[in-house]
Design a protein around this motif. Structure first.
Motif, mmCIF file in Angstrom:
data_model
loop_
_atom_site.group_PDB
_atom_site.id
_atom_site.type_symbol
_atom_site.label_atom_id
_atom_site.label_comp_id
_atom_site.label_asym_id
_atom_site.label_seq_id
_atom_site.Cartn_x
_atom_site.Cartn_y
_atom_site.Cartn_z
ATOM 1 N N UNK A 155 11.890 4.086 -5.286
ATOM 2 C CA UNK A 155 11.376 3.292 -6.402
ATOM 3 C C UNK A 155 9.994 2.727 -6.089
ATOM 4 N N UNK A 156 9.793 2.307 -4.859
ATOM 5 C CA UNK A 156 8.521 1.679 -4.486
ATOM 6 C C UNK A 156 7.434 2.707 -4.201
ATOM 7 N N UNK A 157 7.725 3.677 -3.333
ATOM 8 C CA UNK A 157 6.660 4.552 -2.830
ATOM 9 C C UNK A 157 6.481 5.831 -3.635
ATOM 10 N N UNK A 158 7.539 6.323 -4.266
ATOM 11 C CA UNK A 158 7.372 7.501 -5.117
ATOM 12 C C UNK A 158 7.167 7.099 -6.572
ATOM 13 N N UNK A 159 8.170 6.431 -7.170
ATOM 14 C CA UNK A 159 8.005 6.047 -8.565
ATOM 15 C C UNK A 159 6.863 5.045 -8.730
ATOM 16 N N UNK A 160 6.640 4.210 -7.728
ATOM 17 C CA UNK A 160 5.491 3.301 -7.782
ATOM 18 C C UNK A 160 4.182 4.059 -7.864
ATOM 19 N N UNK A 168 0.371 8.820 1.346
ATOM 20 C CA UNK A 168 1.650 9.297 1.866
ATOM 21 C C UNK A 168 1.718 8.876 3.334
ATOM 22 N N UNK A 169 2.170 9.727 4.213
ATOM 23 C CA UNK A 169 2.308 9.373 5.626
ATOM 24 C C UNK A 169 2.629 10.633 6.425
ATOM 25 N N UNK A 170 2.402 10.573 7.739
ATOM 26 C CA UNK A 170 2.890 11.648 8.604
ATOM 27 C C UNK A 170 4.402 11.764 8.460
ATOM 28 N N UNK A 184 11.977 6.090 4.178
ATOM 29 C CA UNK A 184 10.516 6.075 4.155
ATOM 30 C C UNK A 184 9.957 7.492 4.111
ATOM 31 N N UNK A 185 10.464 8.356 4.990
ATOM 32 C CA UNK A 185 9.951 9.726 5.057
ATOM 33 C C UNK A 185 10.198 10.485 3.762
ATOM 34 N N UNK A 186 11.400 10.326 3.193
ATOM 35 C CA UNK A 186 11.706 11.027 1.955
ATOM 36 C C UNK A 186 10.810 10.595 0.813
ATOM 37 N N UNK A 187 10.584 9.284 0.674
ATOM 38 C CA UNK A 187 9.737 8.782 -0.407
ATOM 39 C C UNK A 187 8.283 9.182 -0.201
ATOM 40 N N UNK A 188 7.816 9.158 1.042
ATOM 41 C CA UNK A 188 6.432 9.545 1.315
ATOM 42 C C UNK A 188 6.225 11.047 1.115
ATOM 43 N N UNK A 189 7.240 11.848 1.429
ATOM 44 C CA UNK A 189 7.139 13.288 1.165
ATOM 45 C C UNK A 189 6.994 13.538 -0.328
ATOM 46 N N UNK A 190 7.804 12.844 -1.125
ATOM 47 C CA UNK A 190 7.727 12.992 -2.577
ATOM 48 C C UNK A 190 6.359 12.563 -3.095
ATOM 49 N N UNK A 191 5.826 11.466 -2.571
ATOM 50 C CA UNK A 191 4.513 10.986 -3.004
ATOM 51 C C UNK A 191 3.416 11.991 -2.658
ATOM 52 N N UNK A 192 3.502 12.591 -1.471
ATOM 53 C CA UNK A 192 2.500 13.573 -1.073
ATOM 54 C C UNK A 192 2.524 14.812 -1.948
#
Length: 326
Positions: A119-124, A149-151, A163-171
């Motif tokens: 909700x925060x890192x992808x949908x945000x 995103x992130x490493x 964290x990794x899953x949401x950052x992967x989606x954001x990337x």
């Protein structure tokens, strides 16, 4: 926060979500140094007030505004951009940076933690980008979007799975958005930072054997040979967004991880499995996650000294980059 001689962006407006502390505050400083009117967006009004004061002290000739906004709420994000446009014009540059970090083994978390991260890192990021686009398309110089995103978004990092899953989606979203907007005049830069000394260990949430989890995370995140100076990271990110780069991977370790996973994904995943065995195991039950500032650091003769040494630079960053609540 360091000075910069990058090209002027005078007359443009930049909005940074998650801009009240850490990397977001540093990127806002870099944008202010280039002459932008800056809007800091975050959930905490008190943190925003302190961040605004820090930036105005650093950049007394630059207009700095704040916006209390929860990027998980699309209506709130819509209202934020409308108000920003009415007050400052633009925005011409937007960086979607809002995030949370949960450090815990899988046995110590549940679906809620994954949902919170998404909700925060992808949908945000989705809300921020979609609501920014109408304004960015109107920018006379062509709008610029940056998505952080992130490493961790390049591979499944143990004890950081939400964290990794949401950052992967954001990337993936950022790279796909770049393709979709290729003909629109709006550029999108996907950013994959490695570990940076931002003081984020105090704001991260820890579960399982919390003291041990805090110990390894704060040590690694602050170790000079592993992590990156956050000022330099912010400068490189802003430069990449301004120059409309498609993709930026920061730190040699992150680039090595990106290459290793691309060339030998199975071997990299097995190596992560070995790393997971070395990390702290979850105790019985499922104690709630707790902010790093509230967690006791490890007290062992060796582990305690190692954590103190490794996190020393990060502790200094905590004060400089508004991570420590007063």
């Amino acid at each position: 926060m360091a000075q910069t001689t990058e090209e002027s962006l005078a007359g443009q407006t930049a909005l940074v979500t998650g801009g009240s502390r850490g990397l977001g505050l540093l990127m806002a400083d870099q944008l202010a140094a280039r002459g932008c009117t800056v809007i800091l967006a975050a959930r905490d009004a008190d943190e925003l007030a302190v961040a605004q004061k820090k930036l105005l002290h650093r950049r007394p000739g630059v207009a700095v505004h704040t916006s209390v906004c929860d990027v998980r709420d699309q209506e709130a994000v819509h209202a934020m951009f409308r108000a920003a446009h009415d007050t400052c014009g633009g925005p011409d540059i937007v960086i979607a940076n809002a995030g949370i970090i949960q450090v815990a083994p899988l046995a110590a978390i549940g679906a809620k933690e994954f949902k919170d991260a998404m909700d925060t890192m992808y949908m945000g990021a989705v809300h921020t980008c979609l609501e920014a686009l109408p304004y960015l398309k109107e920018s006379e110089r062509g709008g610029r979007l940056g998505v952080i995103s992130s490493v961790g978004g390049l591979m499944g990092v143990p004890h950081l799975l939400p964290y990794a899953g949401a950052k992967a989606a954001a990337g993936v979203f950022a790279e796909g958005l770049h393709a979709e907007l290729a003909a629109s005049g709006v550029s999108v830069t996907a950013v994959y930072p490695g570990l940076m000394r931002t003081g984020s260990h105090l704001q991260a949430e820890f579960g399982g054997a919390r003291s041990k989890e805090f110990g390894w995370f704060s040590t690694v995140a602050g170790a000079p040979l592993v992590s990156m100076n956050a000022q330099r990271a912010a400068e490189r990110i802003v430069k990449a967004v301004v120059r409309r780069r498609t993709r930026l991977v920061l730190t040699p370790l992150a680039r090595a991880a990106d290459l290793a996973h691309g060339v030998a994904p199975a071997a990299t995943t097995r190596l992560n499995g070995l790393v997971a065995r070395l990390l702290p195991q979850a105790p019985p039950g499922r104690p709630s996650l707790r902010r790093g500032a509230e967690v006791e650091p490890p007290k062992g003769a060796v582990s305690g000294r190692f954590q103190t040494w490794g996190s020393a630079l990060n502790e200094r960053a905590s004060d400089a980059y508004n991570q420590r609540k007063t």
